[in-house]
Design a protein around this motif. Structure first.
Motif, PDB file in Angstrom:
ATOM      1  N   THR A  13       0.833  -1.203   0.000  1.00 21.03           N
ATOM      2  CA  THR A  13       0.000   0.000   0.000  1.00 21.03           C
ATOM      3  C   THR A  13       0.868   1.254   0.000  1.00 21.03           C
ATOM      4  OG1 THR A  13      -1.514  -1.293   1.345  1.00 21.03           O
ATOM      5  CG2 THR A  13      -1.991   1.034   1.127  1.00 21.03           C
ATOM      6  N   LEU A  14       1.940   1.209   0.766  1.00 26.43           N
ATOM      7  CA  LEU A  14       2.875   2.342   0.775  1.00 26.43           C
ATOM      8  C   LEU A  14       3.490   2.519  -0.609  1.00 26.43           C
ATOM      9  CD1 LEU A  14       4.675   4.408   2.459  1.00 26.43           C
ATOM     10  CD2 LEU A  14       6.348   2.580   2.523  1.00 26.43           C
ATOM     11  N   PHE A  15       3.859   1.398  -1.197  1.00 28.63           N
ATOM     12  CA  PHE A  15       4.457   1.438  -2.532  1.00 28.63           C
ATOM     13  C   PHE A  15       3.478   2.076  -3.518  1.00 28.63           C
ATOM     14  CE2 PHE A  15       5.300  -0.523  -6.669  1.00 28.63           C
ATOM     15  CZ  PHE A  15       6.649  -0.251  -6.821  1.00 28.63           C
ATOM     16  N   ALA A  16       2.217   1.618  -3.458  1.00 28.36           N
ATOM     17  CA  ALA A  16       1.201   2.169  -4.368  1.00 28.36           C
ATOM     18  C   ALA A  16       1.011   3.665  -4.107  1.00 28.36           C
ATOM     19  CB  ALA A  16      -0.116   1.428  -4.187  1.00 28.36           C
ATOM     20  N   ALA A  17       0.959   4.055  -2.830  1.00 26.98           N
ATOM     21  CA  ALA A  17       0.773   5.475  -2.496  1.00 26.98           C
ATOM     22  C   ALA A  17       1.919   6.305  -3.065  1.00 26.98           C
ATOM     23  CB  ALA A  17       0.681   5.644  -0.981  1.00 26.98           C
ATOM     24  N   GLY A  18       3.137   5.774  -2.967  1.00 27.77           N
ATOM     25  CA  GLY A  18       4.304   6.474  -3.511  1.00 27.77           C
ATOM     26  C   GLY A  18       4.229   6.593  -5.021  1.00 27.77           C
ATOM     27  N   PHE A  56      -1.516   5.974   3.159  1.00 32.26           N
ATOM     28  CA  PHE A  56      -0.299   6.070   3.966  1.00 32.26           C
ATOM     29  C   PHE A  56      -0.496   5.391   5.318  1.00 32.26           C
ATOM     30  CE2 PHE A  56       2.443   8.080   7.074  1.00 32.26           C
ATOM     31  CZ  PHE A  56       3.671   7.993   6.446  1.00 32.26           C
ATOM     32  N   TRP A  57      -1.621   5.663   5.951  1.00 39.51           N
ATOM     33  CA  TRP A  57      -1.802   5.104   7.296  1.00 39.51           C
ATOM     34  C   TRP A  57      -2.243   3.654   7.276  1.00 39.51           C
ATOM     35  CZ3 TRP A  57       0.894   6.908  10.899  1.00 39.51           C
ATOM     36  CH2 TRP A  57       1.170   8.276  10.988  1.00 39.51           C
ATOM     37  N   PHE A  58      -2.801   3.203   6.135  1.00 41.25           N
ATOM     38  CA  PHE A  58      -3.097   1.769   6.056  1.00 41.25           C
ATOM     39  C   PHE A  58      -1.789   0.978   6.140  1.00 41.25           C
ATOM     40  CE2 PHE A  58      -3.959  -2.321   4.119  1.00 41.25           C
ATOM     41  CZ  PHE A  58      -5.134  -2.661   4.760  1.00 41.25           C
ATOM     42  N   PHE A  59      -0.722   1.586   5.622  1.00 40.13           N
ATOM     43  CA  PHE A  59       0.607   1.020   5.869  1.00 40.13           C
ATOM     44  C   PHE A  59       1.151   1.502   7.212  1.00 40.13           C
ATOM     45  CE2 PHE A  59       4.916   2.732   6.029  1.00 40.13           C
ATOM     46  CZ  PHE A  59       5.649   1.573   6.135  1.00 40.13           C
ATOM     47  N   GLY A  60       0.950   2.792   7.483  1.00 43.42           N
ATOM     48  CA  GLY A  60       1.652   3.433   8.598  1.00 43.42           C
ATOM     49  C   GLY A  60       1.310   2.877   9.961  1.00 43.42           C
TER      50      GLY A  60
END
Lengths: 215, 648
Positions: B304-309, B338-342
């Motif tokens: 998810t972080l990767f996708a957000a980036g 971000f927070w789904f990863f964070g």
């Protein structure tokens, strides 16, 4: 200079068998875990799609219900599904001992996968909207990037499995690939994991096609 | 203990008959850190040139004074050049052309730490140095922050520079913290603890380290680009308005995300498949359980972080509008992704710390680990629940108010399995005759610090309190207590505990005690006043503050300087114990029952001469007629599974 595999390392037959089983198991569970990981990646895109669609900020989710070129969409969709079907069919034939059938199916799947990849890239040059013109346009670009990535992985995995089958076939004879030899077992496990991923790519591709071209 | 002057594991192996490829032979022409740097520079130059060539005539670029396409392509090809230079792409490229990929050559001597090694012990030690370098640079930035906050009126930095330092500090530290245990200790110890001779995918393991280093350099490349003003959270719309340094942030996150996924994937598969015969799930060491739970989070949350980036980079390069509300996007989309990863990331940082504590406590209390299964279940429970709490980070920013109670509840629920894990530690220490060695001191400090961090976290999960203290130093202090007070103390405990096995040297106890007490006391003196500062209203990320808070801020800053000094003591101890006055470590200096201590020190190339057969979990301390932990000999004992799975 010795390789890491050679440094005073000996295995009893039982240990070799244990390590082979662990290796095959790693390919099996690694393949499934990779699909899980990829699912979360695509789920992020799906979340973005529905989040922006429901928010519809400034009524700019999808002005005039603009859609990406559907003929490209259908072509990429059909090529991706064909890749999946060929990979699964080939895997079934391989289980039945028909190596040549798997290789033919594999090369066909690779061809359709590369066609889908080229079409997906080509489509970007003929979009009827600017990338930032709407929420739909933005998520469509995101979908294209992820689909290109999926198709590159699919093509790479298919190509390397095929190349390995030809090399092993050349070096040890075709029947060696169907034997209980460690390399052959490893190759077959790799083919199995690859087939699951290609099948997953076809299914997810169909789902995303419906989202972006039909909804 | 005797002083030693030679390191047996550094003795070069005799050359075999066949020569390895030129790229893998020792010497300047082989692939190593130097060639990786050259590759990165060449790749960056090509990418930047290409980006300028294809896009500099676009009106939105020609008139903007910055070219995000060129910056992104530069960084992208820079990373590819880095991977080519270090040798990470040899294997996939050889496979692509149908060649039998050659096995990586394990070069002996110190230079192996600058190469693409597939030995999990080498990678583990590479990670030790890597995360310490991350921590050191992040720590220097922290010192800069506290220097600025010495006075509300006299300034060292401009507000613009200050926020960029804060952002860089936060990003570097958070990225470092995600790998601080999984990288060094997970990679080094997991195979040893489960009785394996190797990792499942050694090349993916090596890739995870070298891409992690690339990510570190990419994130630091933001500085010459002017930095980024968003803090480590990178919130839109500030993200879309920021300068070219933001590209480094987004791309760096994506790159480090790749490394995190690779590391988690490899470790999870290894634990599932490479456990030695007899190592049933109920015999798996608690540290391995914690790493497995963390690996699951790394593997599933990081995409998810990767996708957000990627979405952020698309916004900056091809002008999509994922995070641009005015064009049909939403800045809240970034916050959600971000927070789904964070938030799982918080547990990526917390769980391994408790795993270390769970491993160390029984050794120094000489008691079995209390409620082992509850601890393991708690770790799995935390990792599952961590996917359902992310919205509490949005309490103040756009969440539907009706959703707040739900996420308040899930956040409070997660304190239950966390409490289980905490009680495992308390139960193990209860009525124990504790040996106050350095690892144990750090573990006890972890429990003390995490109690404060955890309790304030429960407060923060309540919407009313969250509304009151949001965005202030109270929150800042809370997460420093959990991450630094929890994870970093656990990491130090782990280093003091396992470095004798990893390096073959004992760490100096006297210097270690100086390190511990300065770190523990001044950590608390630095961060506890921040709770008060926060309650009195000082906001985060602002370089000035009310005059009446100067006393507390100065107290905190001076304590922070001593806290920073305590890390210099640690580095001094490392150099002293490893090089200046090395004392050889015995095979099992702590009398541990852990499988990793049953092999020789330094650990042989393939860990165990024979794959061990595990007979019991490693926590039967002080038990009469305690079973043997494992059979390390060539033959399997009666009535236990043999390597082929059948009873002998």
């Amino acid at each position: 200079m010795k390789t890491i595999q050679d440094q005073g390392y000996t295995s009893t037959p039982e240990e070799a068998e244990f390590e082979l089983r662990a290796h095959i198991g790693s390919i099996w569970s690694g393949g499934r875990l990779f699909i899980g990981m990829y699912t979360f990646l695509l789920a992020s895109l799906v979340f973005a799609y529905f989040y922006l669609r429901s928010a519809n900020n400034g009524l700019l989710w999808r002005p005039d219900h603009i859609t990406a070129p559907t003929h490209y969409g259908w072509a990429v969709f059909l090529a991706t599904v064909a890749t999946g079907i060929m990979a699964v069919t080939g895997q079934r034939r391989l289980r039945g001992g028909a190596l040549i059938d798997w290789q033919v199916a594999g090369w066909t799947a690779l061809t359709t996968s590369v066609i889908a990849l080229i079409l997906q890239i080509w489509e970007l040059s003929s979009l009827p909207f600017y990338p930032g013109s709407s929420g739909y346009a933005s998520t469509f670009i995101g979908f294209s990037v992820f689909n290109i990535m999926t198709l590159v992985i699919t093509s790479f995995w298919l190509e390397t499995a095929l190349a390995r089958s030809h090399r092993l076939g050349r070096e040890r004879g075709r029947n060696a690939l169907l034997s209980t030899d460690a390399d052959a077992q490893s190759w077959r496990a790799n083919v199995s994991a690859m087939t699951y991923f290609v099948g997953f790519a076809a299914l997810s591709g169909a789902f995303l096609f419906a989202m972006f071209y039909q909804l | 203990m005797s002083t030693v002057h030679e390191r047996p594991h550094d003795i070069a192996l005799a050359a075999s008959g066949t020569k390895p490829p030129l790229t893998q032979r020792p010497g300047l022409l082989s692939q190593h850190l130097g060639t990786a740097l050259v590759g990165a520079i060449i790749g960056y130059a090509i990418g930047h040139w290409l980006g300028n060539t294809i896009s500099s005539h676009y009106p939105y670029i020609a008139n903007s004074g910055q070219n995000a396409i060129a910056d992104t392509l530069g960084l992208m090809l820079g990373v590819v050049g880095w991977l080519l230079g270090i040798g990470a792409l040899n294997y996939p490229l050889a496979k692509l052309v149908g060649r039998q990929p050659s096995s990586e050559v394990e070069i002996q001597g110190w230079s192996k730490y600058f190469r693409y090694s597939t030995n999990h012990k080498t990678v583990g030690l590479q990670y030790v140095v890597g995360v310490l370098l991350f921590m050191f640079t992040g720590g220097l930035l922290a010192m800069a922050i506290r220097t600025e906050l010495l006075s509300p009126t006299t300034h060292v930095f401009s507000p613009d520079t200050y926020i960029k330092i804060v952002s860089e500090h936060g990003t570097v530290m958070m990225m470092m913290a995600t790998s601080i245990v999984v990288g060094p200790l997970g990679n080094y110890l997991v195979p040893l603890m489960i009785g394996s001779r190797r990792m499942a995918f050694p090349r993916i393991e090596a890739f995870s380290f070298w891409i992690f280093v690339a990510g570190y350099m990419v994130i630091f490349s933001a500085m010459p680009f002017g930095g980024f003003p968003t803090g480590w959270t990178g919130y839109a719309p500030l993200q879309t308005q920021a300068g070219p340094g933001m590209v480094s942030y987004l791309f760096g996150f994506a790159v480090i995300g790749l490394g995190m996924m690779a590391a988690g994937f490899n470790i999870a598969v290894t634990i599932i498949n490479y456990r030695a015969p007899g190592m049933t799930w109920s015999r798996v060491p608690i540290f391995v359980w914690s790493i497995l739970a963390t690996a699951a989070l790394l593997t599933l949350a990081t995409p998810t972080l990767f996708a957000a980036g990627v979405f952020g980079l698309l916004d900056r390069t091809v002008q999509t509008a994922f995070y641009v509300t005015e064009h049909g996007g939403s800045s809240y989309l970034w916050e959600n992704l971000f927070w789904f990863f964070g938030h799982p990331e918080v547990y990526i940082m917390a769980l391994p710390g408790f795993g270390i504590a769970g491993e160390i406590l029984p050794v120094f209390t000489r008691k079995p680990l209390f409620a082992y299964k509850v601890g393991a279940a708690g770790m799995i429970g935390v990792s599952l629940l961590s996917f359902f709490v992310w919205q509490h980070h949005l309490f103040q920013s756009g969440i539907n108010p009706d959703m707040r109670p739900l996420f308040m509840l899930t956040t409070e629920l997660i304190s239950i399995p966390t409490g289980f894990i905490y009680l495992v530690g308390m139960g193990t220490m209860y009525k124990a005759k504790i040996r106050f060695d350095l690892p144990m001191l750090f573990v006890m400090a972890l429990y003390f610090n995490f109690l404060i961090g955890g309790v304030t976290g429960v407060f923060l999960s309540d919407v009313p309190v969250n509304v009151t203290v949001h965005g202030g130093f109270f929150v800042l202090s809370h997460f420093h207590y959990t991450i630094m007070g929890g994870l970093l103390f656990a990491f130090m405990a782990g280093l003091y505990y396992w470095l004798p096995k990893m390096t073959g040297r004992m760490m100096n106890r006297r210097i270690g005690l100086w390190h511990f007490w300065t770190m523990f006391i001044f950590f608390n003196l630095t961060f506890f006043p921040m709770f008060i500062i926060g309650l009195l209203g000082q906001p985060r990320r602002v370089f000035t503050y009310a005059k009446n808070l100067q006393g507390l801020n100065d107290f905190s800053s001076i304590s922070a300087f001593v806290l920073g000094f305590s890390f210099l003591i640690f580095f001094f101890n490392l150099v002293w114990s490893l090089y200046i006055n090395p004392v050889k470590a015995p095979d099992n200096p702590w009398d541990s029952l852990g499988l990793e201590w049953q092999t020789a020190t330094p650990v042989p190339a393939h860990n165990f001469d024979r794959i061990p057969v595990v007979l019991a979990d490693p926590y039967h301390y002080s038990e009469v007629n305690a079973p043997a932990v494992a059979d390390l000999g060539p033959s399997s004992p009666p009535d236990e599974p043999s390597l082929s799975g059948a009873p002998v």
